[in-house]
Design an enzyme around this catalytic site. Structure first.
Site, PDB file in Angstrom:
ATOM      1  N   GLY A 144       0.830  -1.202   0.000  1.00 17.37           N
ATOM      2  CA  GLY A 144       0.000   0.000   0.000  1.00 17.37           C
ATOM      3  C   GLY A 144       0.866   1.255   0.000  1.00 17.37           C
ATOM      4  O   GLY A 144       2.019   1.224  -0.444  1.00 17.37           O
ATOM      5  N   ASP A 188      -8.067  -0.211   1.485  1.00 18.38           N
ATOM      6  CA  ASP A 188      -8.522   1.189   1.572  1.00 18.38           C
ATOM      7  C   ASP A 188      -8.767   1.835   0.204  1.00 18.38           C
ATOM      8  O   ASP A 188      -9.389   2.891   0.131  1.00 18.38           O
ATOM      9  CB  ASP A 188      -7.491   2.034   2.331  1.00 18.38           C
ATOM     10  N   ARG A 222     -33.511   0.158  16.859  1.00 17.92           N
ATOM     11  CA  ARG A 222     -32.299   0.758  17.406  1.00 17.92           C
ATOM     12  C   ARG A 222     -31.509   1.522  16.346  1.00 17.92           C
ATOM     13  O   ARG A 222     -31.644   1.258  15.151  1.00 17.92           O
ATOM     14  CB  ARG A 222     -31.373  -0.339  17.948  1.00 17.92           C
ATOM     15  N   GLY A 250     -10.476   2.407   7.722  1.00 19.71           N
ATOM     16  CA  GLY A 250     -10.106   3.572   6.895  1.00 19.71           C
ATOM     17  C   GLY A 250      -9.893   4.780   7.781  1.00 19.71           C
ATOM     18  O   GLY A 250     -10.846   5.465   8.134  1.00 19.71           O
TER      19      GLY A 250
HETATM   20  O1  F6P Z   1      -4.384   0.053   5.596  1.00 19.52           O
HETATM   21  C1  F6P Z   1      -5.181  -1.042   5.833  1.00 19.52           C
HETATM   22  C2  F6P Z   1      -5.822  -0.975   7.192  1.00 19.52           C
HETATM   23  O2  F6P Z   1      -6.621  -2.129   7.345  1.00 19.52           O
HETATM   24  C3  F6P Z   1      -6.628   0.283   7.491  1.00 19.52           C
HETATM   25  O3  F6P Z   1      -7.889   0.310   6.896  1.00 19.52           O
HETATM   26  C4  F6P Z   1      -6.684   0.229   8.983  1.00 19.52           C
HETATM   27  O4  F6P Z   1      -6.942   1.501   9.505  1.00 19.52           O
HETATM   28  C5  F6P Z   1      -5.311  -0.270   9.333  1.00 19.52           C
HETATM   29  O5  F6P Z   1      -4.852  -0.989   8.205  1.00 19.52           O
HETATM   30  C6  F6P Z   1      -5.247  -1.177  10.533  1.00 19.52           C
HETATM   31  O6  F6P Z   1      -3.903  -1.457  10.775  1.00 19.52           O
HETATM   32  P1  F6P Z   1      -3.364  -2.641  11.689  1.00 19.52           P
HETATM   33  O7  F6P Z   1      -3.632  -3.932  10.998  1.00 19.52           O
HETATM   34  O8  F6P Z   1      -1.911  -2.368  11.798  1.00 19.52           O
HETATM   35  O9  F6P Z   1      -4.112  -2.559  12.978  1.00 19.52           O
END
Ligand code: F6P
Length: 358
Positions: A111, A136, A171, A179
């Site tokens: 990424g 993302d 609810r 993201g």
């Molecule tokens: O970049 C991919 C992602 O899954 C994001 O959407 C998310 O905020 C982040 O990585 C989570 O990171 P980690 O796996 O390091 O907790």
């Protein structure tokens, strides 16, 4: 003999194996004498020389297998120029592994941060071909990344499952979607899952508008509402603050595990309505790649092999207007593809009554 290195870097996603399979199968087919070296746990394997010689059989039967057969890790770009705890210069170490193995080129599946490091290695003289991975879909230079549609599947299913229970209990539910910086996943999953309100980082929300949208549904006889909220969603007031000011504000507030809980508490306080929070979390990166991703990964992989065969280096394979093409790494590094608040998909979502809380 041509020797090609390959690694998967950063957070995983469902279609990493499918993409490696695409690269490898096409390479074995077009190049006469080729050896693929797999680096373990992303750039870490390149830095510390942890690798294995891959066999064609390693890439067989992995089209639908989630995760990555090579393992992955996060090696932040901003730390790449900083020596490790033993004083090792990581960039020099990566170059030295590359040279020692006499690699023709390095294939990087990653990424944003990983693409920046790929570009750094290109600047250092290494031959690089990269592929756009992330759930993302925030990579500059490509309309689509592999992993995104599979995550949309999981996240929209999560929202879908919430529907029945939300309706039974009248609810308000908040489903928090991954993201931190961009809202593509929340936008797509929100629309596909039938969310009533979608909150993304690019469109700061107004709490009044959010509660009004819920009230309007109540008034129309729909006594439940589902909010799809990105991890990085912010209010108008928060968006106006500097990073430092926001940190100070957070210190003064009660502490919440994440944005969905903070927002849930605020909505509950205003409306008195029963709120529940669901966080699918890393499930969104798990399981099998969806068919769309399997096709995309296969196409991306074959295109990467073609570039390698033509010795065209310094590019990320990308998709533009439905066609597979390539984008210079120098153009991508440091850029982010965010959701334009005025883009047509946002307008179409608004047209069917979805609120963006503004
Ligand atoms: O970049 C991919 C992602 O899954 C994001 O959407 C998310 O905020 C982040 O990585 C989570 O990171 P980690 O796996 O390091 O907790």
């Amino acid at each position: 003999m041509k020797r090609i290195g390959i690694l998967t870097s950063g957070g995983d996603c469902q279609s990493l194996n499918a993409t490696m399979r695409g690269v490898a199968k096409a390479l074995y087919k077009i190049c006469d004498d080729i050896e693929i070296i797999g680096f373990e746990d992303g750039y870490k394997g390149l830095i510390y020389s942890n690798y294995r010689v891959m066999q064609p059989s390693d890439f067989s039967g992995i089209l639908t297998k989630g995760g990555t057969i090579l393992g992955t890790s996060r090696q932040p770009f901003k730390l790449m120029r900083i020596p490790d705890e033993n004083g090792l210069d990581k960039v020099e170490a990566m170059k030295s592994t590359y040279k020692k193995l006499n690699l023709e080129c390095l294939v990087v599946l990653g990424g944003n941060g990983s693409q920046k490091t790929a570009n750094l290695l290109r600047e250092e003289g290494l031959n690089i071909v990269s592929l756009p991975k992330t759930i993302d879909n925030d990579l500059w230079g490509t309309d689509m990344t592999f992993g995104f549609m599979s995550a949309v599947d999981v996240a929209s299913n999560a929202i879908g499952y919430i529907h029945t229970t939300a309706a039974s209990h009248s609810r308000v539910f908040i489903v928090e979607i991954m993201g931190h910086k961009v809202g593509w996943l929340t936008l797509y999953a929100g629309i596909a899952g039938g969310a009533d309100i979608i909150l993304i980082p690019e469109i700061p929300y107004d709490l009044d508008a959010v509660t009004q949208a819920i009230a309007a549904r109540n008034k129309s006889g729909k006594h439940f509402s589902i909010l799809a909220v990105a991890e990085g969603a912010v209010s108008k007031e928060e968006a106006a603050l500097s990073k430092k000011e926001l940190k100070e504000l957070r210190k003064k507030e009660p502490s919440y595990p994440s944005v969905a809980y903070r927002l849930g508490a605020a909505i509950q306080e205003r409306t008195g309505q029963d709120i529940r929070v669901t966080v699918p979390g890393h499930m969104q990166r798990g399981g099998e790649p969806c068919p769309y991703d399997r096709v995309l990964s296969t196409r991306f992989g074959a295109a990467a092999a073609r570039l390698i065969n033509n010795q065209e280096y310094g590019y990320m394979i990308s998709m533009k207007g439905g066609e597979i093409t390539k984008t210079a790494l120098s153009e991508i590094a440091g850029q982010l593809k965010t959701v334009d608040p005025e883009c047509s998909i946002v307008q179409e979502a608004r047209a069917v009554g979805i609120s963006f809380g503004n």
